[in-house]
Design a protein around this motif. Structure first.
Motif, mmCIF file in Angstrom:
data_model
loop_
_atom_site.group_PDB
_atom_site.id
_atom_site.type_symbol
_atom_site.label_atom_id
_atom_site.label_comp_id
_atom_site.label_asym_id
_atom_site.label_seq_id
_atom_site.Cartn_x
_atom_site.Cartn_y
_atom_site.Cartn_z
ATOM 1 N N LEU A 160 0.826 -1.208 0.000
ATOM 2 C CA LEU A 160 0.000 0.000 0.000
ATOM 3 C C LEU A 160 0.853 1.248 0.000
ATOM 4 N N LEU A 161 1.903 1.228 0.813
ATOM 5 C CA LEU A 161 2.790 2.377 0.907
ATOM 6 C C LEU A 161 3.481 2.643 -0.424
ATOM 7 N N ASP A 162 3.750 1.564 -1.149
ATOM 8 C CA ASP A 162 4.415 1.695 -2.448
ATOM 9 C C ASP A 162 3.530 2.414 -3.461
ATOM 10 N N LEU A 163 2.200 2.455 -3.196
ATOM 11 C CA LEU A 163 1.286 3.164 -4.091
ATOM 12 C C LEU A 163 1.307 4.672 -3.860
ATOM 13 N N ALA A 164 1.801 5.086 -2.680
ATOM 14 C CA ALA A 164 1.805 6.517 -2.365
ATOM 15 C C ALA A 164 2.726 7.268 -3.315
ATOM 16 N N ASP A 165 2.304 8.440 -3.718
ATOM 17 C CA ASP A 165 3.093 9.266 -4.633
ATOM 18 C C ASP A 165 4.185 9.967 -3.830
ATOM 19 N N THR A 166 5.387 9.377 -3.828
ATOM 20 C CA THR A 166 6.471 9.935 -3.017
ATOM 21 C C THR A 166 7.056 11.214 -3.606
ATOM 22 N N ARG A 167 6.716 11.536 -4.851
ATOM 23 C CA ARG A 167 7.216 12.783 -5.432
ATOM 24 C C ARG A 167 6.501 13.996 -4.852
ATOM 25 N N GLU A 168 5.252 13.828 -4.502
ATOM 26 C CA GLU A 168 4.465 14.947 -3.988
ATOM 27 C C GLU A 168 4.131 14.816 -2.510
ATOM 28 N N ARG A 169 4.374 13.622 -1.919
ATOM 29 C CA ARG A 169 4.045 13.415 -0.513
ATOM 30 C C ARG A 169 5.266 12.922 0.254
ATOM 31 N N ASN A 170 5.408 13.406 1.475
ATOM 32 C CA ASN A 170 6.488 12.977 2.347
ATOM 33 C C ASN A 170 6.028 11.749 3.130
ATOM 34 N N VAL A 171 6.689 10.621 2.917
ATOM 35 C CA VAL A 171 6.303 9.356 3.530
ATOM 36 C C VAL A 171 7.372 8.959 4.546
#
Length: 484
Positions: free
Chosen positions: A256-267
């Motif tokens: 699920l975390l891999d689906l997060a847009d890391t370019r626009e969101r800080n994970v």
């Protein structure tokens, strides 16, 4: 044609290995290594140059393949002995360093467990000697039970490797052993427990190089994948993965975390341990010995301007409360929780002291999952469903198939009837109706009826797996029981 294999440390250092009919090299093989490889090849061979990552994989494959046609016995693969200061250095399972019998024995069952894909390894002293078992597909299998082994020395060897105090035999201890098997990164969590006949050691084995799996490879249906993709894009709230230990909760959360847009969101993640290295994501290791708990780590991440936070596990009121407050203040929180089902997650949060209104306001979804063993295709048989099978299919509203699989057992599945596992998932989305019921303090039974249709429960998903031919009715009943 038979060829002589290079010692593993030489092959790794000089980036060259010999196989029948060819020499395989890394991107920068040494002249000395090439000369020695040609001498051992003893005839005309082809030369194949690989990238660094490809060479590491080839190195692991060649030096762990027992049927490769090389002369001589298998190498005695060993670890290096370390003192306490260097106990956490990564060891290579294929390296040859010492010839002590204890080292060879320890390395033998460690290597066997890694190559067979075991999730846990149990080293158990008993009155008659030492038994070693490994857990594969959820079941323990004995790989060694001997009375002629130096039990204390073997236990001490494992404790030294894990950085534990070998002089302390009265108290439980925890540690870890980072390993390599050729190019594969292996991490093990080690737990010692005093017992009647000596210290019992259990190792949890994690293959870091296996990588993350896409959601559809975990066993999720297309509609379930679509729902989880929508959940991962939410701006705030809590998404929980529930289930017993070993059900694959962390793997699901990472996917699920891999689906997060890391370019626009800080994970940011807070984990114990950090199981996979994720690109473009800040990962933090918990250390409760110095006060770095899940709650403390979660509070610290809130000062790092996060958009998405993964908390390895919610296990106390403090962590649950901080996670709920984080969700209220605009963060998306992923975490795992020990609960039997998705709806039971609400009850578990209540037990941890979280108020109903806070659960209703922050919880977005709960995912319950189990791992079913896949039926072995070599020996399984297809038979008409029995009357009790038909009753189960009717109970969950799944169309009765004309044939269902039955496990038999053969050499390829170690006489278990099953090979590998597949996930089944029960996903509860918190709708407005369910949110109101949670806020009113509705019972677990009322929440379940409001949240799930029979076919969406773990039993329903399990019977769908049976209908597809992935598993058996017996396996579903063993894992999830017969209640909706």
């Amino acid at each position: 044609m038979s060829v002589s294999r290079l010692p593993y440390p030489f092959a790794e250092t000089h980036q060259v290995v010999v196989e029948p009919g060819r020499i395989v090299t890394g991107p920068e093989p040494s002249l000395h290594g090439l000369a020695e490889a040609r001498r051992r090849a003893n005839g005309h061979v082809t030369l194949e140059r690989l990238s660094k990552s490809e060479f590491e994989l080839a190195l692991a494959r060649i030096y762990t393949d027992r049927g490769n046609g090389f002369d001589g016995d298998d190498l005695d693969h060993q670890f290096d002995l370390e003192d306490g200061e260097t106990a956490y250095q990564t060891r290579d399972l294929l390296d040859e360093a010492e010839d002590a019998p204890v080292i060879r024995i320890v390395n033998q069952f460690l290597r066997r467990a890694v190559l067979d894909g075991a999730s846990d390894l149990h080293v158990e002293p008993h009155e008659g000697g030492l038994r070693v078992r490994m857990r594969i597909d959820g079941f323990l299998q004995t790989i060694m039970d001997r009375s002629d082994l130096p039990v204390r020395r073997i236990v001490s060897r494992l404790k030294v490797m894990a950085g534990l105090d070998i002089a302390e035999t009265r108290l439980p201890q925890d540690g870890r052993i980072p390993l390599r098997l050729g190019g594969r990164q292996i991490d093990t969590r080690v737990s010692s427990l005093p017992s009647q006949y000596g210290e019992r050691i259990v190792l949890r084995i994690l293959d870091r190089s296996s990588g993350l799996k896409p959601l559809h490879e975990l066993g999720l249906h297309e509609d379930q994948v679509a729902r989880l993709q929508k959940l991962s894009a939410l701006p705030n709230g809590i998404i929980l993965a529930t289930g017993p230990t070993g059900a694959g909760k962390t793997t699901t959360l990472y996917s699920l975390l891999d689906l997060a847009d890391t370019r626009e969101r800080n994970v940011v993640t807070v984990e114990d341990p950090v199981e996979y290295e994720l690109p473009d994501i800040s990962q933090t290791q918990i250390n409760s010995d110095i006060g770095m708990t899940f709650a403390a780590g979660l509070r610290a991440t809130l000062r790092q301007d996060p958009d998405v936070i993964l908390v390895g596990e919610i296990r106390d009121n403090e962590t649950a409360s901080v996670a709920a407050q984080a969700a209220l203040t605009g963060h998306l929180v992923f975490s795992s929780l020990h609960a039997n089902g998705s709806v039971e997650a609400v009850v578990r949060l209540r037990d941890l002291g979280v108020d109903n209104y806070l659960i209703g306001a922050t919880l977005r979804a709960a995912i319950a999952q189990r791992l079913l063993r896949r039926v072995c295709l070599n020996c399984s048989t297809a038979e008409p469903p029995t009357a009790s099978d038909a009753a189960l299919f009717d109970q969950v509203g799944v169309i009765l198939p004309t044939r269902v699989m039955r496990a038999v057992g053969c050499a390829s599945c170690n006489n278990t009837g099953y090979v590998g596992r597949v996930g089944i998932f029960e996903i509860t989305i918190v709708t407005e109706t369910l949110r109101a019921a949670i806020g009113e303090g509705a019972s677990e039974t009322a929440l379940r009826h409001a949240a799930l249709d029979p076919g969406d429960t773990l039993l329903g998903q399990g019977m769908q797996a049976v209908a597809r031919g992935d598993s058996t009715v017996d396996e579903v009943l063993r894992i999830v029981g017969d209640s909706v």
